[in-house]
Design a protein around this motif. Structure first.
Motif, PDB file in Angstrom:
ATOM      1  N   GLN A  37       0.823  -1.201   0.000  1.00  0.00           N
ATOM      2  CA  GLN A  37       0.000   0.000   0.000  1.00  0.00           C
ATOM      3  C   GLN A  37       0.853   1.245   0.000  1.00  0.00           C
ATOM      4  O   GLN A  37       1.869   1.309   0.660  1.00  0.00           O
ATOM      5  N   TYR A  91      -6.482   9.972  -1.604  1.00  0.00           N
ATOM      6  CA  TYR A  91      -6.270   9.629  -0.198  1.00  0.00           C
ATOM      7  C   TYR A  91      -5.497   8.323  -0.011  1.00  0.00           C
ATOM      8  O   TYR A  91      -4.798   8.157   0.976  1.00  0.00           O
ATOM      9  N   ARG A  92      -5.661   7.364  -0.919  1.00  0.00           N
ATOM     10  CA  ARG A  92      -5.001   6.064  -0.747  1.00  0.00           C
ATOM     11  C   ARG A  92      -4.784   5.402  -2.093  1.00  0.00           C
ATOM     12  O   ARG A  92      -5.646   5.463  -2.967  1.00  0.00           O
ATOM     13  N   ASP A 145      -3.592   1.560  -3.228  1.00  0.00           N
ATOM     14  CA  ASP A 145      -3.335   0.215  -2.730  1.00  0.00           C
ATOM     15  C   ASP A 145      -2.996  -0.680  -3.919  1.00  0.00           C
ATOM     16  O   ASP A 145      -3.820  -0.844  -4.815  1.00  0.00           O
ATOM     17  N   ALA A 164      -6.226  -0.217  -6.175  1.00  0.00           N
ATOM     18  CA  ALA A 164      -7.431   0.386  -5.600  1.00  0.00           C
ATOM     19  C   ALA A 164      -7.062   1.780  -5.114  1.00  0.00           C
ATOM     20  O   ALA A 164      -6.044   1.955  -4.444  1.00  0.00           O
ATOM     21  N   ASP A 203      -8.563   5.313  -3.244  1.00  0.00           N
ATOM     22  CA  ASP A 203      -9.594   6.099  -2.557  1.00  0.00           C
ATOM     23  C   ASP A 203      -9.309   7.549  -2.883  1.00  0.00           C
ATOM     24  O   ASP A 203      -8.180   8.018  -2.718  1.00  0.00           O
ATOM     25  N   THR A 245     -11.323  11.655  -3.101  1.00  0.00           N
ATOM     26  CA  THR A 245     -12.469  12.473  -2.757  1.00  0.00           C
ATOM     27  C   THR A 245     -12.649  13.527  -3.832  1.00  0.00           C
ATOM     28  O   THR A 245     -11.891  13.567  -4.807  1.00  0.00           O
ATOM     29  N   VAL A 274     -11.522   2.806  -8.524  1.00  0.00           N
ATOM     30  CA  VAL A 274     -11.582   4.044  -7.740  1.00  0.00           C
ATOM     31  C   VAL A 274     -12.841   4.041  -6.884  1.00  0.00           C
ATOM     32  O   VAL A 274     -13.936   3.755  -7.376  1.00  0.00           O
ATOM     33  N   ASP A 275     -12.659   4.355  -5.613  1.00  0.00           N
ATOM     34  CA  ASP A 275     -13.787   4.563  -4.710  1.00  0.00           C
ATOM     35  C   ASP A 275     -13.762   6.013  -4.258  1.00  0.00           C
ATOM     36  O   ASP A 275     -12.714   6.524  -3.854  1.00  0.00           O
ATOM     37  N   ILE A 276     -14.903   6.664  -4.323  1.00  0.00           N
ATOM     38  CA  ILE A 276     -15.034   8.038  -3.826  1.00  0.00           C
ATOM     39  C   ILE A 276     -15.346   7.951  -2.330  1.00  0.00           C
ATOM     40  O   ILE A 276     -16.248   7.217  -1.923  1.00  0.00           O
ATOM     41  N   VAL A 277     -14.575   8.671  -1.534  1.00  0.00           N
ATOM     42  CA  VAL A 277     -14.774   8.699  -0.082  1.00  0.00           C
ATOM     43  C   VAL A 277     -14.970  10.148   0.361  1.00  0.00           C
ATOM     44  O   VAL A 277     -14.521  11.070  -0.307  1.00  0.00           O
ATOM     45  N   TRP A 278     -15.619  10.314   1.482  1.00  0.00           N
ATOM     46  CA  TRP A 278     -15.909  11.658   1.982  1.00  0.00           C
ATOM     47  C   TRP A 278     -15.290  11.915   3.349  1.00  0.00           C
ATOM     48  O   TRP A 278     -15.463  12.987   3.916  1.00  0.00           O
TER      49      TRP A 278
END
Length: 143
Positions: A10, A73-74, A76, A84, A86, A88, A119-123
Motif C-alpha cells: 500500500q 487519499y489512498r 493500494d 485500488a 480512494d 475524494t 476508484v472509490d469516492i470517499v468523503w
C-alpha cells in the motif's frame, strides 16, 4: 473480490503540502508483505508511475491536477497488480463527480504493469484547501 490486507502493498497518498513552503510528500510505499509477489523496487516503480499518471488527470473545473489538489487519499497495489484508489472530490456537489473516477481508472490502468484499477469516492476526511500542494496553490493563486 476481497483480498487479505497482508497480501497487499500500500502507498498512502498523503496531503501533498502540509507545511508552508513544503514540497509535496510523495505517496509512501510500505514494504511488501512476506512472500509478496512485488519486490520493493517494483513497488516503488509502480507507485511513482501511478502518481505520475494521476498527475495527468485534471478536474475540468480547476486548472490543477487531482494529486496536487490532494484529492487522492489512498493507493493500494495488490500482489496481482490490481490498484485500488480512494479519492475524494472538492465538494459532494462536484459537477465532475460522474467523470473523474473513470478518468482516474483509465490513467492508472495505462501504467505498464498495472492490472485493473478501481476508484472509490470517499468523503472522510472531507477535502479542504489545506490538502493542496504549494504547486496547486501557485496555479490557483491561493496564498
Amino acid at each position: 473480490m476481497t483480498e487479505d490486507a497482508s497480501n497487499r502493498s500500500q502507498a498512502a497518498a498523503e496531503p501533498p503540502g502540509q507545511a508552508s513552503g513544503a514540497a509535496p510528500s510523495p505517496a509512501a510505499a510500505t514494504p511488501p508483505a512476506a512472500g509478496s509477489a512485488l519486490d520493493q523496487g517494483e513497488l516503488a516503480r509502480l507507485t511513482d508511475e501511478i502518481i505520475a499518471a494521476l498527475k495527468t488527470v485534471y478536474d475540468p473545473e480547476i486548472p490543477a491536477d487531482i494529486y496536487e489538489l490532494g484529492l487522492i487519499y489512498r493507493i493500494d497495489i495488490a500482489d496481482d497488480r490490481t490498484v485500488a484508489i480512494d479519492m475524494t472530490l472538492t465538494t459532494p456537489n462536484c459537477p465532475s463527480a460522474e467523470e473523474l473516477p473513470g478518468m482516474v481508472e483509465n490513467a492508472v490502468a495505462s501504467v505498464p504493469g498495472v492490472g485493473q484499477a478501481k476508484v472509490d469516492i470517499v468523503w472522510d476526511p472531507p477535502w479542504d484547501p489545506s490538502r493542496m500542494s504549494d504547486e496547486a496553490r501557485a496555479v490557483l493563486n491561493m496564498w
